[in-house]
Design a protein around this motif. Structure first.
Motif, PDB file in Angstrom:
ATOM      1  N   VAL A 146       0.594   1.619  -3.308  1.00 16.87           N
ATOM      2  CA  VAL A 146      -0.167   0.903  -2.286  1.00 16.87           C
ATOM      3  C   VAL A 146      -0.966  -0.226  -2.917  1.00 16.87           C
ATOM      4  O   VAL A 146      -1.022  -1.339  -2.376  1.00 16.87           O
ATOM      5  CB  VAL A 146      -1.090   1.878  -1.515  1.00 16.87           C
ATOM      6  CG1 VAL A 146      -2.033   1.133  -0.597  1.00 16.87           C
ATOM      7  CG2 VAL A 146      -0.261   2.874  -0.726  1.00 16.87           C
ATOM      8  N   GLU A 147      -1.564   0.023  -4.066  1.00 15.01           N
ATOM      9  CA  GLU A 147      -2.340  -1.026  -4.728  1.00 15.01           C
ATOM     10  C   GLU A 147      -1.451  -2.195  -5.143  1.00 15.01           C
ATOM     11  O   GLU A 147      -1.819  -3.358  -4.956  1.00 15.01           O
ATOM     12  CB  GLU A 147      -3.053  -0.450  -5.943  1.00 15.01           C
ATOM     13  CG  GLU A 147      -4.176   0.494  -5.580  1.00 15.01           C
ATOM     14  CD  GLU A 147      -4.797   1.165  -6.785  1.00 15.01           C
ATOM     15  OE1 GLU A 147      -4.390   0.862  -7.917  1.00 15.01           O
ATOM     16  OE2 GLU A 147      -5.701   1.996  -6.582  1.00 15.01           O
TER      17      GLU A 147
ATOM     18  N   GLY B 291       1.612   7.422  -5.364  1.00 16.15           N
ATOM     19  CA  GLY B 291       1.537   6.806  -4.045  1.00 16.15           C
ATOM     20  C   GLY B 291       0.391   5.818  -3.950  1.00 16.15           C
ATOM     21  O   GLY B 291       0.512   4.751  -3.359  1.00 16.15           O
ATOM     22  N   GLN B 292      -0.740   6.158  -4.553  1.00 10.07           N
ATOM     23  CA  GLN B 292      -1.893   5.267  -4.548  1.00 10.07           C
ATOM     24  C   GLN B 292      -1.585   4.005  -5.337  1.00 10.07           C
ATOM     25  O   GLN B 292      -1.930   2.904  -4.913  1.00 10.07           O
ATOM     26  CB  GLN B 292      -3.113   5.980  -5.145  1.00 10.07           C
ATOM     27  CG  GLN B 292      -4.347   5.108  -5.238  1.00 10.07           C
ATOM     28  CD  GLN B 292      -4.894   4.712  -3.888  1.00 10.07           C
ATOM     29  OE1 GLN B 292      -4.749   5.432  -2.920  1.00 10.07           O
ATOM     30  NE2 GLN B 292      -5.504   3.553  -3.829  1.00 10.07           N
ATOM     31  N   ALA B 293      -0.930   4.125  -6.465  1.00 14.64           N
ATOM     32  CA  ALA B 293      -0.590   2.953  -7.272  1.00 14.64           C
ATOM     33  C   ALA B 293       0.384   2.050  -6.521  1.00 14.64           C
ATOM     34  O   ALA B 293       0.265   0.822  -6.582  1.00 14.64           O
ATOM     35  CB  ALA B 293       0.010   3.387  -8.602  1.00 14.64           C
TER      36      ALA B 293
ATOM     37  N   ARG C 104       0.429  12.083  -5.700  1.00 11.64           N
ATOM     38  CA  ARG C 104      -0.584  11.358  -4.926  1.00 11.64           C
ATOM     39  C   ARG C 104      -1.044  10.122  -5.689  1.00 11.64           C
ATOM     40  O   ARG C 104      -1.307   9.085  -5.107  1.00 11.64           O
ATOM     41  CB  ARG C 104      -1.753  12.263  -4.587  1.00 11.64           C
ATOM     42  CG  ARG C 104      -1.380  13.354  -3.602  1.00 11.64           C
ATOM     43  CD  ARG C 104      -2.537  14.278  -3.329  1.00 11.64           C
ATOM     44  NE  ARG C 104      -3.589  13.668  -2.555  1.00 11.64           N
ATOM     45  CZ  ARG C 104      -3.658  13.626  -1.236  1.00 11.64           C
ATOM     46  NH1 ARG C 104      -2.702  14.144  -0.524  1.00 11.64           N
ATOM     47  NH2 ARG C 104      -4.669  13.086  -0.604  1.00 11.64           N
ATOM     48  N   GLN C 105      -1.161  10.224  -7.020  1.00 10.97           N
ATOM     49  CA  GLN C 105      -1.567   9.076  -7.811  1.00 10.97           C
ATOM     50  C   GLN C 105      -0.492   8.002  -7.788  1.00 10.97           C
ATOM     51  O   GLN C 105      -0.798   6.817  -7.735  1.00 10.97           O
ATOM     52  CB  GLN C 105      -1.856   9.506  -9.246  1.00 10.97           C
ATOM     53  CG  GLN C 105      -3.102  10.352  -9.372  1.00 10.97           C
ATOM     54  CD  GLN C 105      -3.323  10.851 -10.777  1.00 10.97           C
ATOM     55  OE1 GLN C 105      -2.501  10.636 -11.659  1.00 10.97           O
ATOM     56  NE2 GLN C 105      -4.432  11.537 -11.001  1.00 10.97           N
TER      57      GLN C 105
ATOM     58  N   SER D  41      -5.709  17.151  -4.971  1.00  9.13           N
ATOM     59  CA  SER D  41      -6.160  15.786  -4.724  1.00  9.13           C
ATOM     60  C   SER D  41      -5.834  14.849  -5.885  1.00  9.13           C
ATOM     61  O   SER D  41      -5.796  13.649  -5.707  1.00  9.13           O
ATOM     62  CB  SER D  41      -7.660  15.763  -4.441  1.00  9.13           C
ATOM     63  OG  SER D  41      -8.364  16.176  -5.592  1.00  9.13           O
ATOM     64  N   THR D  42      -5.600  15.387  -7.081  1.00  7.13           N
ATOM     65  CA  THR D  42      -5.285  14.533  -8.224  1.00  7.13           C
ATOM     66  C   THR D  42      -3.876  14.774  -8.745  1.00  7.13           C
ATOM     67  O   THR D  42      -3.596  14.544  -9.907  1.00  7.13           O
ATOM     68  CB  THR D  42      -6.296  14.779  -9.362  1.00  7.13           C
ATOM     69  OG1 THR D  42      -6.227  16.156  -9.733  1.00  7.13           O
ATOM     70  CG2 THR D  42      -7.694  14.409  -8.953  1.00  7.13           C
TER      71      THR D  42
END
Length: 67
Positions: A24-25, A20-22, A17-18, A12-13
């Motif tokens: 999107v932000e 990809g999250q950045a 994945r991080q 999860s970390t």
């Protein structure tokens, strides 16, 4: 069973994945900025932004032309 709990936590970390999250932000913030600049009767805001970018670029190109 303990081993599976550790692998789930690391999945999860994970860096991918991080990342990809950045992404999107950044996309959400960029879209909100574009909508704020183009919405309503605020055409001068876009004009002012373009003028500021032109001014910065001309100052940058002048500095590059110096010996």
């Amino acid at each position: 069973m303990h081993r599976h709990a550790i692998t789930r936590a690391t999945r999860s970390t994970s860096p991918s994945r991080q990342c990809g999250q950045a992404s999107v932000e950044y996309l959400v913030v960029a879209c909100a900025l574009v909508i704020a600049l183009l919405a309503g009767d605020q055409v001068p805001a876009v004009t002012a932004l373009i003028a500021a970018l032109k001014s910065c670029f001309s100052a940058y190109s002048f500095a590059l032309s110096l010996p």
